[in-house]
Scaffold this active site. Structure first.
Site, PDB file in Angstrom:
ATOM      1  N   SER A 140     -44.563  81.005 -24.336  1.00 25.18           N
ATOM      2  CA  SER A 140     -43.238  81.713 -23.845  1.00 25.18           C
ATOM      3  C   SER A 140     -43.050  83.216 -24.317  1.00 25.18           C
ATOM      4  CB  SER A 140     -42.276  81.020 -24.552  1.00 25.18           C
ATOM      5  OG  SER A 140     -40.927  81.848 -24.394  1.00 25.18           O
ATOM      6  N   TYR A 153     -38.699  77.881 -32.817  1.00 25.02           N
ATOM      7  CA  TYR A 153     -39.516  77.607 -31.303  1.00 25.02           C
ATOM      8  C   TYR A 153     -40.041  78.900 -31.016  1.00 25.02           C
ATOM      9  CZ  TYR A 153     -39.466  77.742 -25.991  1.00 25.02           C
ATOM     10  OH  TYR A 153     -39.723  77.871 -24.818  1.00 25.02           O
TER      11      TYR A 153
HETATM   12  N1  LIG Z   1     -37.519  76.877 -19.314  1.00 19.61           N
HETATM   13  C1  LIG Z   1     -37.614  78.085 -19.795  1.00 19.61           C
HETATM   14  O1  LIG Z   1     -37.008  79.199 -19.794  1.00 19.61           O
HETATM   15  C2  LIG Z   1     -39.007  78.311 -20.660  1.00 19.61           C
HETATM   16  C3  LIG Z   1     -39.701  79.586 -20.555  1.00 19.61           C
HETATM   17  C4  LIG Z   1     -40.727  79.686 -21.501  1.00 19.61           C
HETATM   18  C5  LIG Z   1     -41.426  78.796 -21.915  1.00 19.61           C
HETATM   19  N2  LIG Z   1     -41.130  77.391 -21.353  1.00 19.61           N
HETATM   20  C6  LIG Z   1     -41.828  76.301 -21.966  1.00 19.61           C
HETATM   21  O2  LIG Z   1     -42.238  75.628 -20.902  1.00 19.61           O
HETATM   22  C7  LIG Z   1     -42.385  74.104 -21.255  1.00 19.61           C
HETATM   23  C8  LIG Z   1     -41.590  73.269 -20.562  1.00 19.61           C
HETATM   24  O3  LIG Z   1     -40.069  73.540 -20.520  1.00 19.61           O
HETATM   25  P1  LIG Z   1     -38.816  73.208 -19.440  1.00 19.61           P
HETATM   26  O4  LIG Z   1     -38.044  74.409 -19.441  1.00 19.61           O
HETATM   27  O5  LIG Z   1     -39.585  72.696 -18.259  1.00 19.61           O
HETATM   28  O6  LIG Z   1     -38.235  72.307 -20.295  1.00 19.61           O
HETATM   29  P2  LIG Z   1     -37.748  70.487 -19.840  1.00 19.61           P
HETATM   30  O7  LIG Z   1     -37.337  70.776 -18.504  1.00 19.61           O
HETATM   31  O8  LIG Z   1     -37.025  70.099 -20.950  1.00 19.61           O
HETATM   32  O9  LIG Z   1     -39.190  69.938 -19.952  1.00 19.61           O
HETATM   33  C9  LIG Z   1     -39.892  69.537 -20.964  1.00 19.61           C
HETATM   34  C10 LIG Z   1     -40.935  68.709 -20.637  1.00 19.61           C
HETATM   35  O10 LIG Z   1     -41.679  68.191 -21.771  1.00 19.61           O
HETATM   36  C11 LIG Z   1     -41.823  66.923 -22.016  1.00 19.61           C
HETATM   37  N3  LIG Z   1     -41.654  66.386 -23.729  1.00 19.61           N
HETATM   38  C12 LIG Z   1     -40.881  67.067 -24.397  1.00 19.61           C
HETATM   39  N4  LIG Z   1     -41.399  66.537 -25.673  1.00 19.61           N
HETATM   40  C13 LIG Z   1     -42.231  65.615 -25.355  1.00 19.61           C
HETATM   41  C14 LIG Z   1     -42.985  64.865 -26.279  1.00 19.61           C
HETATM   42  N5  LIG Z   1     -42.704  64.584 -27.384  1.00 19.61           N
HETATM   43  N6  LIG Z   1     -43.944  64.038 -25.574  1.00 19.61           N
HETATM   44  C15 LIG Z   1     -44.304  64.194 -24.425  1.00 19.61           C
HETATM   45  N7  LIG Z   1     -43.599  64.938 -23.479  1.00 19.61           N
HETATM   46  C16 LIG Z   1     -42.504  65.637 -23.965  1.00 19.61           C
HETATM   47  C17 LIG Z   1     -40.313  66.341 -21.294  1.00 19.61           C
HETATM   48  O11 LIG Z   1     -40.613  64.878 -20.937  1.00 19.61           O
HETATM   49  P3  LIG Z   1     -39.273  63.842 -21.106  1.00 19.61           P
HETATM   50  O12 LIG Z   1     -38.176  64.600 -20.470  1.00 19.61           O
HETATM   51  O13 LIG Z   1     -39.999  62.808 -20.160  1.00 19.61           O
HETATM   52  O14 LIG Z   1     -39.209  63.654 -22.480  1.00 19.61           O
HETATM   53  C18 LIG Z   1     -40.367  67.115 -20.176  1.00 19.61           C
HETATM   54  O15 LIG Z   1     -41.212  66.657 -19.083  1.00 19.61           O
HETATM   55  C19 LIG Z   1     -42.027  74.181 -22.685  1.00 19.61           C
HETATM   56  O16 LIG Z   1     -43.045  74.237 -23.405  1.00 19.61           O
HETATM   57  C20 LIG Z   1     -41.293  75.450 -22.821  1.00 19.61           C
HETATM   58  O17 LIG Z   1     -41.198  75.803 -24.187  1.00 19.61           O
HETATM   59  C21 LIG Z   1     -39.909  77.024 -20.940  1.00 19.61           C
END
Ligand SMILES: NC(=O)c1ccc[n+]([C@@H]2O[C@H](COP(=O)([O-])OP(=O)(O)OC[C@H]3O[C@@H](n4cnc5c(N)ncnc54)[C@H](OP(=O)(O)O)[C@@H]3O)[C@@H](O)[C@H]2O)c1
Length: 252
Positions: A140, A153
């Site tokens: 990120s 984080y």
């Molecule tokens: N959104 C942003 O602005 C942003 C920016 C930079 C980086 N990121 C990164 O992008 C990635 C995805 O985030 P997102 O924004 O798409 O969030 P999200 O919609 O909350 O999705 C997170 C995903 O990770 C899975 N997950 C979480 N904990 C887990 C565990 N212990 N075991 C297996 N699966 C798990 C969730 O599965 P379940 O829901 O089925 O548990 C879900 O599919 C993350 O690494 C986040 O740090 C996001």
């Protein structure tokens, strides 16, 4: 890698992981998708099948080292994986102005750091042996500087970024590509909870396009959007006293 055919994505039941799965889904592609929520994961899998992809899904917690190894090795044995995207991650404490609790801090490190290790370590020896494959680590822009809203984080994302950068250099001579993905703010369930202004917030479909292109070009670091990437890059170079002051002004 251009046009990977066998792709494994963790955290595909929601947000960026789901958008990436859908962006790769077409005929001739096999997707191995995981998440913890079976219902949401099945919905994404079914949408991907609707686009012509073959989909195997697994309800597995990335923190569970043995189950992850069993799943990933079985997937790779059935179809040698071209691309593994270690995407699953959590954040904590950035909503309602609350601080990250001790339990949340440990959960963030377990999911974001151990979870990435549990995703990439089982596949590395196999990709090295066949001198082919690509690993993508979802870091990120938050991994360039500690922010008051979410210190753990930010630290976990910094660890992912630096791990990926080092592994890229180490694995290049062995024919394995490693890319680190550093998105800014993307509109997903994770950011829905944020109670602060999120500049340049983008939709997950657009983010998936940028990531897919960066991976096809084997970019070492896929940072976006550019203006925000520039700001965090600058913050990481400024003397800490000065960046503290600038970030303090932002919070007032
Ligand atoms: N959104 C942003 O602005 C942003 C920016 C930079 C980086 N990121 C990164 O992008 C990635 C995805 O985030 P997102 O924004 O798409 O969030 P999200 O919609 O909350 O999705 C997170 C995903 O990770 C899975 N997950 C979480 N904990 C887990 C565990 N212990 N075991 C297996 N699966 C798990 C969730 O599965 P379940 O829901 O089925 O548990 C879900 O599919 C993350 O690494 C986040 O740090 C996001």
């Amino acid at each position: 890698m251009k046009e990977p055919r066998n792709i494994l994505i963790t955290g595909a039941s929601s947000g960026l992981g789901a958008a990436l799965a859908l962006s790769y889904a077409h005929s001739g592609v096999t997707l191995f998708l995981s998440g913890r929520n079976a219902e949401r994961l099945e919905k994404v899998a079914s949408d991907c099948r609707g686009r012509g992809a073959k989909v195997e899904r697994a309800v597995v917690n990335v923190v569970d080292e043995d189950t992850m190894a069993t799943w990933i090795e079985a997937a790779d044995t059935s179809r040698p994986l071209d691309l593994v995207i270690a995407n699953a991650g959590i954040s904590a404490g950035s909503h309602k102005g609350e601080e990250e609790t001790c339990d949340q801090i440990r959960a963030v490190f377990a999911t974001n750091v151990d979870g990435v290790l549990n995703t990439i370590l089982p596949i590395l020896p196999r990709m090295r042996e066949r001198k082919r494959g690509q690993i993508a680590i979802m870091s990120s822009l938050a991994g360039f500087r500690g922010f008051a809203e979410s210190p753990a984080y930010c630290a976990s994302k910094a660890a992912e970024r630096v791990l990926g950068e080092g592994m890229r250099l180490r694995l290049k001579p062995h024919g394995v590509q490693v890319s680190v993905i550093c998105p800014g703010f993307v509109k997903t369930p994770m950011t829905e909870r944020n109670n602060f202004t999120m500049p340049f917030l983008m939709n997950p479909e657009r983010a998936a396009q940028v990531i897919k292109l960066g991976l096809a070009l084997d970019k070492g670091r896929i940072s976006f959007p550019m203006p925000l990437a520039f700001v965090v890059w600058l913050l990481s170079f400024l003397p800490v006293g000065l960046s503290d002051v600038l970030l303090g002004i932002r919070k007032r």
